[in-house]
Design a protein around this motif. Structure first.
Motif, short mmCIF file in Angstrom:
data_model
loop_
_atom_site.label_atom_id
_atom_site.label_comp_id
_atom_site.label_asym_id
_atom_site.label_seq_id
_atom_site.Cartn_x
_atom_site.Cartn_y
_atom_site.Cartn_z
N SER A 457 0.86 -1.18 0.00
CA SER A 457 0.00 0.00 0.00
C SER A 457 0.90 1.23 0.00
O SER A 457 1.97 1.23 0.62
CB SER A 457 -0.92 0.02 1.21
OG SER A 457 -1.91 -0.99 1.11
N ALA A 476 0.70 3.80 -8.11
CA ALA A 476 -0.47 2.95 -8.36
C ALA A 476 -0.04 1.58 -8.88
O ALA A 476 -0.63 0.55 -8.53
CB ALA A 476 -1.40 3.64 -9.34
N ALA A 477 0.99 1.55 -9.70
CA ALA A 477 1.49 0.26 -10.21
C ALA A 477 2.08 -0.57 -9.09
O ALA A 477 1.90 -1.80 -9.04
CB ALA A 477 2.54 0.51 -11.30
N THR A 479 1.10 -0.46 -6.01
CA THR A 479 -0.01 -0.91 -5.19
C THR A 479 -0.73 -2.10 -5.82
O THR A 479 -1.09 -3.05 -5.13
CB THR A 479 -1.01 0.26 -5.00
OG1 THR A 479 -0.35 1.33 -4.36
CG2 THR A 479 -2.20 -0.18 -4.19
N LYS A 480 -0.91 -2.06 -7.14
CA LYS A 480 -1.62 -3.14 -7.82
C LYS A 480 -0.71 -4.28 -8.23
O LYS A 480 -1.18 -5.30 -8.73
CB LYS A 480 -2.30 -2.58 -9.07
CG LYS A 480 -3.35 -1.51 -8.79
CD LYS A 480 -3.90 -0.95 -10.08
CE LYS A 480 -4.90 0.17 -9.81
NZ LYS A 480 -5.42 0.76 -11.08
N GLN A 481 0.62 -4.09 -8.05
CA GLN A 481 1.60 -5.06 -8.55
C GLN A 481 1.31 -5.36 -10.03
O GLN A 481 1.28 -6.51 -10.48
CB GLN A 481 1.59 -6.34 -7.71
CG GLN A 481 1.97 -6.11 -6.25
CD GLN A 481 1.98 -7.37 -5.42
OE1 GLN A 481 1.99 -8.49 -5.98
NE2 GLN A 481 2.01 -7.24 -4.10
N ASP A 482 1.12 -4.25 -10.75
CA ASP A 482 0.72 -4.34 -12.15
C ASP A 482 1.97 -4.50 -13.03
O ASP A 482 2.48 -3.55 -13.64
CB ASP A 482 -0.06 -3.09 -12.54
CG ASP A 482 -0.75 -3.23 -13.88
OD1 ASP A 482 -0.54 -4.27 -14.54
OD2 ASP A 482 -1.49 -2.31 -14.25
N PRO A 494 -1.05 -11.33 -8.58
CA PRO A 494 -0.76 -10.02 -7.97
C PRO A 494 -1.69 -9.73 -6.79
O PRO A 494 -2.90 -9.98 -6.85
CB PRO A 494 -0.99 -9.04 -9.12
CG PRO A 494 -0.92 -9.85 -10.37
CD PRO A 494 -1.43 -11.22 -10.00
N GLU A 495 -1.11 -9.21 -5.72
CA GLU A 495 -1.88 -8.80 -4.53
C GLU A 495 -2.11 -7.30 -4.61
O GLU A 495 -1.16 -6.52 -4.74
CB GLU A 495 -1.12 -9.14 -3.25
CG GLU A 495 -0.79 -10.61 -3.10
CD GLU A 495 -2.02 -11.45 -2.79
OE1 GLU A 495 -3.06 -10.85 -2.45
OE2 GLU A 495 -1.95 -12.68 -2.90
N THR A 496 -3.36 -6.90 -4.54
CA THR A 496 -3.70 -5.49 -4.70
C THR A 496 -3.79 -4.82 -3.34
O THR A 496 -4.51 -5.28 -2.44
CB THR A 496 -5.05 -5.34 -5.42
OG1 THR A 496 -4.96 -5.99 -6.69
CG2 THR A 496 -5.40 -3.87 -5.61
N LYS A 498 -3.63 -0.66 -1.49
CA LYS A 498 -4.44 0.57 -1.55
C LYS A 498 -3.51 1.75 -1.77
O LYS A 498 -2.47 1.88 -1.11
CB LYS A 498 -5.22 0.75 -0.25
CG LYS A 498 -6.09 2.01 -0.24
CD LYS A 498 -6.81 2.16 1.10
CE LYS A 498 -7.83 1.05 1.29
NZ LYS A 498 -8.63 1.27 2.51
N VAL A 518 -6.78 -4.80 3.21
CA VAL A 518 -6.21 -5.30 1.95
C VAL A 518 -5.40 -6.56 2.17
O VAL A 518 -5.17 -7.34 1.23
CB VAL A 518 -5.35 -4.22 1.29
CG1 VAL A 518 -6.20 -3.02 0.92
CG2 VAL A 518 -4.19 -3.81 2.19
#
Length: 1415
Positions: A457, A476-477, A479-482, A494-496, A498, A518
């Motif tokens: 987070s 943001a990436a 946080t989303k593990q994008d 991926p664990e999202t 906040k 989360v």
């Protein structure tokens, strides 16, 4: 230089003087013979009754004289009042005499100073005078004879039953408050089922605590802050100016009404609160909570850890990563620190935490265990984390995000936890998309390796969530593990987390509230465990400045939807009251530990309600320093209950004492309660029930409730008092439920009548009003000295030096003469004079001077023990103590004794600070009792008025010389107050009996040797040492470091046994890891964690080492003092209990000024400084207002005219608490008309001020105030059809404050409760109150409750047959109008009741206003 002395000091005795010496000797021998005969017949005397008063003697063995040695004789003290009276009438005995070894002392032993002052003779005379003072002024002889005559009965040992009752009492309290929480949970669920859709659809009211007007709040000692018991308020969403969440809803009125009803029924409750899932924190009673660093007024972090501990009892794993790069601004750094403090506030002991900072390099905390791994969030770990965050600074370099993230993930990888939360607080500044790709690639590679589930987070500092930027995209990436966005391969799901964008501290709290969802949603309760009670560990509540325990439950709907948590805070003192106030007549005590072995309550810790500092976790090994305890420590936790014993010191030849332990474990929270008994072979007895009751004429301390026919009330300095007799005071420890009594405030008239009726009942038919076993008999025994004190006050020549006399028993009963109104929180057993007397049984114990809370200026207290009765009147210091007698003397009295004892001490001017010959008294701890410096005018004010004077401060040359002596007369030592995280440095001054300590012959002390000669000799039967210094010239400069502002040591880094410094204290070096700051494999203490049941020597060493820095290890020389304190716990010095400061009682403004003085003192009759010295209320006035120039006509005057001998000198009391005139003598000022005019003007001003205040209150009820926010305007109650400010007549008793009627209600209660609310029938009305009597019932003095007139914690209408442990218990009725008005005042301060038509002691003061025309 030779000192002036009478030429016939040791010669020229007359025949009459010789007879005066021989006749008492003969009488004492006869007494000795009768004593032996009485001792032979002692076996024929029954144990439960006492024979008639016999001629006996008290053999005091505490003089230090060994009667078995050749040439020495035992010390005999006559203990028969009739024999004393006969000898005094014949002028043959002016004090209780002693038989000395006789003979003429040699020059080396006696006349140690030039001038030949016979010190041994002087010390013997002084000891006799003090013994005479104890016997005849304190009444020791009279009181001891009284206890010897009273009947006693033997008691069976019931420690196992007692400790079991303690645990049962604790379990009943948990059960009671659990039912209250269940009621509130059910009400919330039902209310949400009815109004849930409406609550979700409509905007609800938010009442910020920080915007409550000042005039709505009033200080209440029970809460430790300013509160309003008619209001509740909210925190969690700032001041209410921000947008509230969509699912926001407030606690319904029904809940807040239940809060108010719970407090009325159970006044020991502190805070009640509801915390909803969106982040709302509704708390009752309303107050202004403290805020976290950088947060606004509504961002309080209160109860966050309780919320998380209730919802997630298994704990969490958190790594807090800080971006400290150059892009950060000071304002955003403050926001980042606020986030960290909020996170730390949510941690419990089940959580693990790590904190890291990153810029170009990585910053870690200094503690070794927090550098590379997550650490359990103990008290020390959280303090270390806060300290680390507070000192974070912005670095002048860009942030290496990869380095910081890899460091955090490495820390996570070191643990075997299943999941972890990484919180990254950052600006998110990156140079390009390529850098972001590099960071994400490294992150994916590390996450693939780590087995732990990691959720990230981020808090974007200065970023808004919906504003697109490269920084926002990067965070943001994360946080989303994008990783797909950057075409990076990643094998896991991926664990999202906040992402929160913050540009200030105003919105921190709501996001922290649900930050952990989360990682893990609050687990659903198991079947049948929906109402599980969660009990927190004790923690320090900053708002109330007290240690509390939170009880909480989860609130869910029938469908399982989480609504929040409901909680109640209880003082730890309430839960431990049975342990804290446990008393036993035979060397027993009690303590309690938590499941980890940390002590929560112990006699050395004092009363929890008196703590002013947080309780630092302290292992039982540091307090119970009994050899072999480590071998049985594990049994306390491995078995539910049990008994064991350890062998102590030798006693009676080869027989060893035994220390027995009985323990029982609580099933609710694992606390272990223990009763310990030191078996010294003495029988256990207490006064028999057949002791006659208290006389009906006895006075209770509530003088404001007495009628004029019962007692004449007067003013004794700053206290309401009476000379008609002694007053009886029952401390809260005298009651079965002490904390209920303390929370209830002052005793009501009905309570006083019930108590006095029970104590004076000779039929034993009146019900017991909740008093502990033994209180009635102790009150009867102590009160028998009342007439003796009154006669001494009227007839004794020393009455002009005595401020008051008093006595206390172990049950908490106390009496005082002159009879005095006392504060309810006062406990005589916690005072210095009581504890010092217990430590020195059989001796006259004199305290150092301190400021009298009653307004008499500086006083010195003399105290003495009284033993349990023996039919043969034979006692020793090993006997159980029945009571302690004491008297307060003026500070000048003991110096006057020295002047009378040795004329050379005074010289021509007793106020000369440069005198060459100084005589003074010092106690065994080095604190001065009488010294010329105590007459110094500069002592009357300043920051050091409450710091006792010490020999190291006033006599540094002598102190340094004594510290250097090999004999060890003055020794310096240190001890630990582990429970408060402090070490104390103190002194011990010991001079052998019948020996004079002088400057060694032929000693070479440099320039000081020819200038300073000294002699010290112990005063027999006391804790005092007589010292005389003959200073013939100015010695070299000597300095002992002293802090006059506080007790902190000026150098806490160095401790040397020979270094002179004043007694002081330092914070202990406490390490959060249990080892040194730096890892060292060769260090002798293991870094592995130990279980609570580990009983090896290594475990105790690890416990001990946490208090000391590693610098004293690895071969470095250890200072002599620390050689004692670096031993294992069973050998380590632990400080004694710290006495509580004297309690002052505050009265209504102007009340005492209209009372006549109890004792009229005519200071002008004393024409010389010596005659004026020590007279109560008088001072020798000899300096002008500048404090240096001499007054032209020095004279003896009242102290309030000339504090410290300076005309108009500053008062030693805080502003507004200066002493009132103690006599009617105004020295010619009575004709001045300024006083009446000023009084009239002030009276008119006060009347106008009160009228304006009440008018504003009245106006505020019908109109909106400019200073009241719109959110605080009264809202209709769901139980009322009319607005809240439209109150019916039935509410007048709740809200009529200024006498303006119901119209003023709204000003008092903007969020007022609905007084028409009633708890649903059949709910918790039959619950047990949760308090145990803690007394056996076979011989229980008819322990039944009776009506105490609304006394809190007891039923209002019980029959005589109702027992204190009955389960049928209903709340007391709501207080009436007068009681409600009284409750608005400070409950811990005894205030006068409002005037009644037939009320006692009504004072009507006519006021004449003089109109002065101005030209």
């Amino acid at each position: 230089m030779r000192t002036s002395a009478p030429p016939t000091v040791c010669s020229g005795r007359s025949t009459a003087a010789l007879l005066t010496t021989l006749l008492p000797l003969t009488v004492s021998l006869l007494v000795w013979a009768s004593q032996s005969q009485a001792q032979e017949s002692r076996a024929d005397v029954a144990t439960n009754t006492s024979s008639s008063r016999a001629v006996g003697a008290v053999q005091n063995v505490s003089d230090g004289i060994d009667a078995t040695q050749p040439g020495s004789k035992p010390v005999i003290y006559v203990n028969n009042p009739q024999l004393l009276r006969e000898m005094q009438e014949q002028s043959l005995l002016h004090h209780t005499f002693r038989l000395s070894a006789g003979g003429v002392p040699s020059k080396e032993e006696d006349g140690v100073l030039e001038g030949g002052v016979p010190l041994l003779e002087r010390s013997a005379t002084l000891g006799s005078q003090l013994r005479h003072l104890a016997n005849n002024e304190l009444g020791v002889t009279h009181m001891q004879a009284t206890f010897d005559e009273l009947p006693y009965s033997n008691l069976e040992r019931k420690e196992e039953e007692t400790v079991k009752e303690m645990v049962q009492s604790l379990e009943r309290k948990f059960s009671l408050y659990s039912r209250l929480l269940t009621e509130m949970c059910e009400m919330l669920e039902e209310q949400f089922a009815l109004d849930g859709p409406r609550l979700e659809r409509e905007a609800q009211e938010y009442r910020p605590c920080c915007l409550i007007p000042d005039n709505y709040l009033e200080y209440k000692s029970h809460f430790g802050t300013r509160v309003n018991e008619e209001l509740w308020c909210d925190t969690g969403f700032g001041s209410g100016d921000h947008l509230l969440p969509d699912d926001f809803f407030v606690a319904p009125y029904n809940l807040t009404e239940m809060f108010a009803l719970n407090l009325r029924r159970y006044p020991t409750i502190k805070w009640q609160y509801f915390m909803s899932t969106p982040g709302l924190h509704t708390e009752y009673p309303a107050h202004r909570p403290g805020t976290s660093l950088g947060s606004d007024c509504g961002q309080s972090s209160r109860h966050r850890h309780v919320y998380e501990g209730t919802l997630r009892p298994r704990g969490r794993n958190i790594v807090l990563l800080y971006d400290l790069g150059e892009a950060l601004t000071p304002r955003l750094l403050l926001t980042a620190k606020a986030i960290g403090h909020q996170v730390v506030s949510t941690l419990t002991l089940q959580d693990n935490i790590a904190v890291v900072g990153v810029a170009g390099n990585v910053a870690r905390p200094a503690a070794a265990c927090m550098r590379s791994a997550m650490t359990p969030a103990t008290h020390d770990v959280k303090q270390t984390a806060r300290h680390f965050m507070d000192f974070l600074e912005i670095q002048n370099e860009p942030t290496n995000h990869t380095l910081g993230l890899m460091t955090a993930l490495n820390i996570i990888s070191q643990s075997a936890n299943s999941s972890a939360l990484l919180v990254y607080v950052s600006r998110g500044v990156v140079s390009s998309q390529h850098q972001v790709h590099t960071i994400m690639s490294s992150l994916a590679s590390m996450l693939d390796i780590i087995k732990t589930r990691v959720v990230i987070s981020t808090f974007g500092l200065g970023l808004l969530k919906h504003e697109f930027s490269l920084e926002e995209q990067f965070l943001a990436a994360l946080t989303k593990q994008d990783f797909k966005m950057f075409d990076i391969e990643y094998s896991k799901y991926p664990e999202t987390g906040k992402f929160v964008g913050l540009d200030s501290t105003l919105n921190v709290s709501p996001f922290i509230h649900n930050m952990y969802d989360v990682v893990e949603e609050p687990p659903m309760p198991k079947e049948g465990a929906l109402r599980n009670l969660v009990i927190s560990d004790p923690y320090w509540d900053d708002d109330s400045s007290e240690t509390v325990v939170s009880l909480s439950k989860i609130v869910r709907t029938e469908e399982g939807r989480l609504l929040g948590m409901i909680g109640i805070d209880l003082p730890l003192a309430n839960l431990l009251e049975d342990v804290t106030h446990f008393t036993s007549p035979a060397h027993s005590y009690a303590f309690v530990m938590d499941a980890q072995g940390n002590v929560l309550g112990h006699p050395k810790l004092g009363r929890p309600e008196s703590w002013t500092l947080p309780l630092v976790p302290t292992d039982v090994m540091l307090l119970e320093q009994t050899p072999g305890l480590n071998s049985i420590r594990g049994e306390f936790f491995s078995t539910h209950s049990g008994h064991t014993f350890l062998h102590g010191r030798a006693h009676k030849g080869d027989q060893l004492d035994k220390l027995h332990y009985w323990w029982h474990q609580s099933e609710s929270n694992g606390w272990v309660m223990v009763v310990a008994w030191h078996d010294s072979g003495l029988p256990r007895r207490r006064l028999s029930r057949s002791v006659r009751p208290l006389p009906p004429t006895a006075l209770f301390h509530r003088l404001d409730l007495l009628s004029p026919s019962e007692a004449r009330v007067c003013r004794h300095f700053n206290q309401m008092a009476t000379l008609d007799g002694s007053t009886l005071f029952l401390s809260v420890g005298s009651y079965v439920s002490p904390l209920s009594q303390l929370a209830s405030g002052v005793e009501s008239l009905g309570a006083v009548q019930s108590i006095t009726a029970y104590l004076s009942d000779n039929t034993q038919l009146i019900a017991n009003p909740g008093l502990r076993l033994g209180v009635r008999t102790d009150a009867t025994a102590l009160y028998q000295i009342s007439d003796f004190w009154k006669k001494q006050h009227e007839d004794s020549d020393l009455s002009k030096y005595i401020v008051r006399r008093y006595a206390a028993a172990s049950s908490g009963v106390a009496i005082m003469y002159p009879g005095t109104l006392l504060d309810r929180s006062f406990d005589p057993r916690s005072q210095s004079w009581y504890l010092s007397a217990l430590s020195n049984p059989g001796r006259v114990v004199v305290s150092p001077p301190y400021l009298d809370p009653g307004g008499a200026g500086y006083i010195t207290t003399a105290s003495h023990t009284v033993y349990q009765g023996e039919s043969a009147a034979m006692h020793s210091p090993a006997d159980p103590v029945a009571a302690v007698l004491a008297a307060d003397f003026t500070v000048g009295y003991f110096y006057k004794i020295l002047l009378d004892l040795e004329p050379a001490c005074g010289g021509d001017d007793i106020f000369d600070q440069e005198r060459k010959v100084r005589c003074f008294l010092v106690n065994s701890e080095g604190y001065l009792v009488a010294h010329p410096s105590l007459l110094d005018p500069t002592r009357s004010s300043g920051p050091s008025v409450n710091i006792p004077p010490h020999i190291t401060h006033q006599e540094p040359v002598l102190s340094m010389e004594l510290l250097g002596r090999a004999e060890g007369w003055l020794t310096k030592a240190s001890c630990g107050r582990w429970w408060h995280g402090a070490s104390e440095r103190h002194y011990s001054l010991q001079v052998p009996a019948n020996q004079v300590v002088t400057l060694p012959a032929g000693s070479n002390q440099g320039d000081n040797s020819p200038c300073l000669q000294y002699a010290l000799v112990s005063v027999p039967s006391t804790n005092l040492i007589l010292t005389i210094i003959n200073q013939t010239c100015s010695p070299s400069v000597a300095f002992c470091p002293c802090s006059m502002d506080d007790r902190l040591c000026l150098n806490c880094q160095l401790v040397e046994a020979g270094a002179c410094e004043c007694p002081c204290e330092c914070p202990l070096s406490s390490h959060p890891c249990g080892d040194s700051f730096e890892e060292d494999k060769s260090y002798p203490w293991s870094t592995e964690s130990s279980s609570p049941t580990n009983d090896t020597k290594d475990s105790t060493n690890r416990i001990w080492q946490t208090y000391f820095d590693k610098s004293f290890g690895n071969g470095q020389p250890v200072p002599q003092v620390l050689e004692l304190t670096t031993q294992p716990p069973d050998l380590a010095p632990t400080c004694h209990r710290v006495p509580e400061p004297p309690v002052s009682l505050q009265y209504s403004i102007g009340l005492l000024a209209h009372l006549d003085s109890c004792v009229a003192v005519s200071c002008s009759l004393h024409a010389t400084p010596t005659a004026c010295l020590g007279v109560i209320g008088c001072v020798w006035c000899y300096l002008n207002g500048d404090g240096s120039s001499l007054l032209g006509h020095p004279h003896c005057t009242e102290a309030h005219h000339c504090y410290g001998g300076i005309v108009g000198g500053p008062s030693p009391y805080p502003h507004g608490l200066a002493t009132l005139p103690h006599s009617d003598n105004t020295h010619g000022d009575s004709g001045n008309p300024i006083g009446p005019v000023a009084g009239g003007v002030m009276a008119v001003f006060l009347v106008i001020a009160v009228a304006v205040y009440c008018y504003r209150q009245h106006v505020g009820s019908t109109s909106n105030s400019l200073y009241t926010p719109a959110s605080l305007h009264p809202q209709p109650s769901i139980y009322q059809s009319q607005p809240a400010h439209d109150i019916d007549a039935g509410d007048d008793d709740l809200l009529d404050v200024c006498g303006v009627g119901a119209g003023a209600a709204a000003a008092v209660s903007p969020y007022r409760m609905n007084p028409g609310y009633r708890r649903p029938p059949g709910v918790a009305d039959s619950s047990d109150q949760g308090y145990s009597t803690m007394t056996p019932h076979d011989d229980s003095e008819n322990l039944n409750y009776t009506d105490l007139g609304g006394l809190v914690g007891l039923p209002a209408s019980h029959t005589v047959d109702d027992g204190p442990s009955s389960s049928g218990w209903s709340p007391p009725p709501s207080p009436g109008c007068q009681e409600r008005r009284g409750s608005l005042l400070e409950p811990s301060h005894t205030l006068l009741a409002p005037a009644k038509r037939n009320g006692p002691n009504i004072i009507q003061v006519p006021v004449t206003v003089h109109m002065v025309d101005s030209v």
